[in-house]
Scaffold this active site. Structure first.
Site, PDB file in Angstrom:
ATOM      1  N   GLU A 118       0.822  -1.220   0.000  1.00  0.00           N
ATOM      2  CA  GLU A 118       0.000   0.000   0.000  1.00  0.00           C
ATOM      3  C   GLU A 118       0.848   1.260   0.000  1.00  0.00           C
ATOM      4  O   GLU A 118       0.483   2.270   0.602  1.00  0.00           O
ATOM      5  CB  GLU A 118      -0.880  -0.016   1.262  1.00  0.00           C
ATOM      6  CG  GLU A 118      -2.341   0.062   1.066  1.00  0.00           C
ATOM      7  CD  GLU A 118      -2.812   0.056  -0.355  1.00  0.00           C
ATOM      8  OE1 GLU A 118      -3.076  -1.040  -0.862  1.00  0.00           O
ATOM      9  OE2 GLU A 118      -2.944   1.137  -0.950  1.00  0.00           O
ATOM     10  N   GLY A 119       2.017   1.177  -0.658  1.00  0.00           N
ATOM     11  CA  GLY A 119       2.980   2.280  -0.600  1.00  0.00           C
ATOM     12  C   GLY A 119       3.819   2.073   0.653  1.00  0.00           C
ATOM     13  O   GLY A 119       3.292   2.117   1.774  1.00  0.00           O
TER      14      GLY A 119
END
Ligand SMILES: Cc1cc2nc3c(=O)[nH]c(=O)nc-3n(C[C@H](O)[C@H](O)[C@H](O)COP(=O)(O)OP(=O)(O)OC[C@H]3O[C@@H](n4cnc5c(N)ncnc54)[C@H](O)[C@@H]3O)c2cc1C
Length: 581
Positions: A440-441
């Site tokens: 998610e980053g």
């Protein structure tokens, strides 16, 4: 492993700290939700998490997923538990009521999500991606797309997946290669290979709705040339029934450090049929609706793990007899005292507890901003809450997951050697939580987002406004002076970073992670001082006040070191030349 959903703390945060009842009564969309209803939802969510889902956690880890000929079988215990989760409508809890969602506040959904993450991270991954996909379709879809997909995603009849990453394009999505060619019937042919796709293939539901990023033939280069497509595993007929199998399949699944019950697939799109979601070349912005949801959710994954780990470690420390208290035997009749007498064990347990309870308050505060941003009848309040939720989302993702992992490792340490072996589950929590810092980053990318896009881009004005707002709160007098110092440190550091970044392009990236931690600790301090101020006069309230005191005495001082390291010149990092690594 056992897990007790933190219902008491949830009620305290909702009704004593944030006075959710008052806030909701001013929001027409929430006016019908009584305190009794909210308590009933939390009690049922807690029961589902502790009694139905937790028992599948270790089994799922041991069995893992199996790939054969493009099909993925999840651990056998998952399907009945997932069916019970979806039958209760939990995936549509905060969904749009026009399409079968329950329209409940995000604050409530945050609390339920924490319970589901803690109960079984791998299993809830199939859920969180479904909730995220439905949010994205609700925000960017046509009426027809919403009525086709939303009711079936909310009910868990179908699940969602997000397909961004390619082997050569992870953080840097602008260089992705998957292409989308327009067809005469307004659909698109999607061709390319995505990797690491969570829940991209599995056997829990009859259909899987992929949201895929791809490039149109005439797309501009970089992130401005990315479009978003709905690509269902089975094509959907007009009446909503399932048609033929779409042209994509799982090429393999990954063998991973943790979350072994969650299937992570390579997906080959081989001229698959896709439907544009939102506008051409605006796909990354649209995908951010899903990604921002997932970022908070993944932060809450860390929070749930930290709470679960703390519960295991505290129970173990109470029972395990080793050594004697420095002040003399506390359990004279026994062969030794419990681990709880040792100050160093207490340091670990109190740290876990302070981060878990502080993190829960923080997640709820971000959830509150999202509720106000979406539903408040007041324009100004909506805009302010939106800016605040944007500022705090990267902090929630990274700080909650970093503290969750820190807590999981500390819990493992409390178990000693028994934390390293499988039986007790402590090592599984460490393995399952580690990923929250990466996907998610990465947390490094969250820190860059915070400092670059959320702080420096407006000269620190949103941050200063937030600090001014924090300074208005009622807090326990005992903590006021330390808190004022922490606000000053944050404002001073922000001003210095803003100034130095003008001269030195490496500065933001050099200090970003430390800056995110400085902000996270300051916000937790604010929340702890507020919690202490409204804690009830009973055992629960007494524990809150003592934990607040621990936070101020032992954890907030980390900000002193952070200020100093942020003040350092970037040459300490950048003078090392490439071939010295
Ligand atoms: C189990 C698992 C599940 C996943 N699920 C999904 C999914 O469902 N859908 C999906 O699309 N993807 C998914 N991913 C992919 C995940 O989101 C990426 O792995 C992650 O975003 C990082 O990309 P990368 O692995 O290519 O690392 P890289 O981008 O190569 O980064 C490597 C390191 O360099 C740093 N870095 C990179 N660029 C910069 C920069 N510009 N500035 C500073 N530092 C930088 C990163 O922080 C990181 O520490 C999953 C991954 C895993 C392992």
């Amino acid at each position: 492993m056992e897990y007790q959903a933190p219902e008491r703390d949830a009620y305290f945060l909702l009704f004593d700290l944030f006075r959710a009842g008052e806030i909701w009564s001013a929001i027409p969309a929430f006016a019908d939700f009584s305190e009794d209803l909210i308590r009933a939802v939390l009690a049922e969510g807690g029961r589902l998490a502790s009694e139905v889902i937790t028992p599948t956690n270790q089994l799922g880890d041991q069995q893992g997923c199996v790939w054969q000929d493009g099909l993925v079988t999840t651990p056998p215990e998952f399907k009945p538990a997932f069916n019970e989760l979806t039958a209760g409508g939990w995936l549509g809890l905060a969904g749009n009521p026009d399409f079968g969602g329950q329209g409940m506040p995000k604050m409530l959904a945050c609390l339920v999500e924490e319970m589901l993450w803690a109960a079984n991270t791998s299993l809830y991954l199939y859920g969180t991606l479904t909730v995220g996909a439905s949010l994205c379709i609700d925000a960017h879809g046509t009426q027809a797309q919403k009525s086709t997909y939303l009711p079936r995603l909310y009910s868990g009849q179908w699940t969602g997946a997000m397909a961004l990453t390619e082997a050569h394009a992870g953080t840097d999505l602008g260089i992705m290669r998957t292409k989308a060619e327009p067809q005469a019937d307004d659909s698109y042919r999607i061709t390319g290979t995505k990797i690491f796709i969570t829940g991209g293939e599995h056997d829990l539901t009859e259909n899987i709705v992929h949201l895929v990023l791809a490039k149109l033939p005439d797309a501009p280069a970089g992130t401005k040339g990315i479009s978003l497509f709905i690509v269902p595993k089975y094509l959907v007929r007009e009446d909503g029934s399932l048609g033929e199998r779409n042209g994509f399949a799982s090429g393999s699944i990954e063998h991973k450090m943790g979350i072994r019950g969650s299937a992570t697939s390579v997906i080959n799109y081989d001229g698959a049929t896709g439907y544009l979601l939102g506008e051409p070349n605006q796909g990354l912005a649209a995908m951010f609706t899903m990604m921002n949801y997932e970022r908070l959710s993944v932060g809450i994954q860390g929070l749930g793990a930290g709470e679960l780990a703390y519960q295991q470690a505290a129970a173990y420390a109470r029972d395990r007899l080793q050594g004697r208290s420095p002040t003399g035997p506390q359990n004279a009749a026994g062969v030794a005292d419990s681990l709880l007498v040792h100050p160093d064990v207490r340091r670990m347990l109190m740290t876990q507890r302070a981060f878990a309870e502080g993190g829960r308050a923080f997640a709820l505060y971000v959830g509150l901003q999202l509720d106000v941003a979406k539903y408040s009848p007041d324009d100004g309040e909506r805009r302010k809450a939106q800016a605040l939720s944007e500022l705090l989302t990267p902090v929630a993702k990274a700080f909650l997951s970093d503290r969750g992992f820190e807590g999981a490792v500390m819990a493992q340490q409390v178990f000693g050697g028994h934390g390293y072996i499988q039986e007790w589950g402590a090592e599984q929590i460490v393995r399952d939580t580690r990923i929250a810092q990466i996907y998610e980053g990465t947390n490094g990318v969250q820190a860059l987002d915070l400092i670059g896009r959320k702080v420096l881009s407006n000269g620190g004005s949103t941050l200063r406004q937030f600090v001014d707002d924090m300074a208005q709160s009622e807090v326990l007098e005992e903590f006021q002076a330390d808190l004022n110092e922490a606000y000053d440190r944050l404002v001073r550091t922000t001003a210095s970073v803003t100034e130095r970044a003008r001269q030195d392009p490496n500065l933001p990236g050099a200090v970003s992670t430390d800056y995110l931690d400085l902000l996270g600790l300051t916000v937790y301090a604010w929340l702890w001082a507020r919690m202490a101020a409204c804690a009830p006069n009973d055992d629960f309230g007494q524990s809150k006040k003592l934990t607040a005191r621990f936070f101020f005495a032992r954890l907030l001082p980390r900000t002193l070191a952070l200020e100093k390291s942020i003040a350092a010149d970037t040459s300490a990092l950048m003078d090392f030349v490439g071939d010295q690594f």
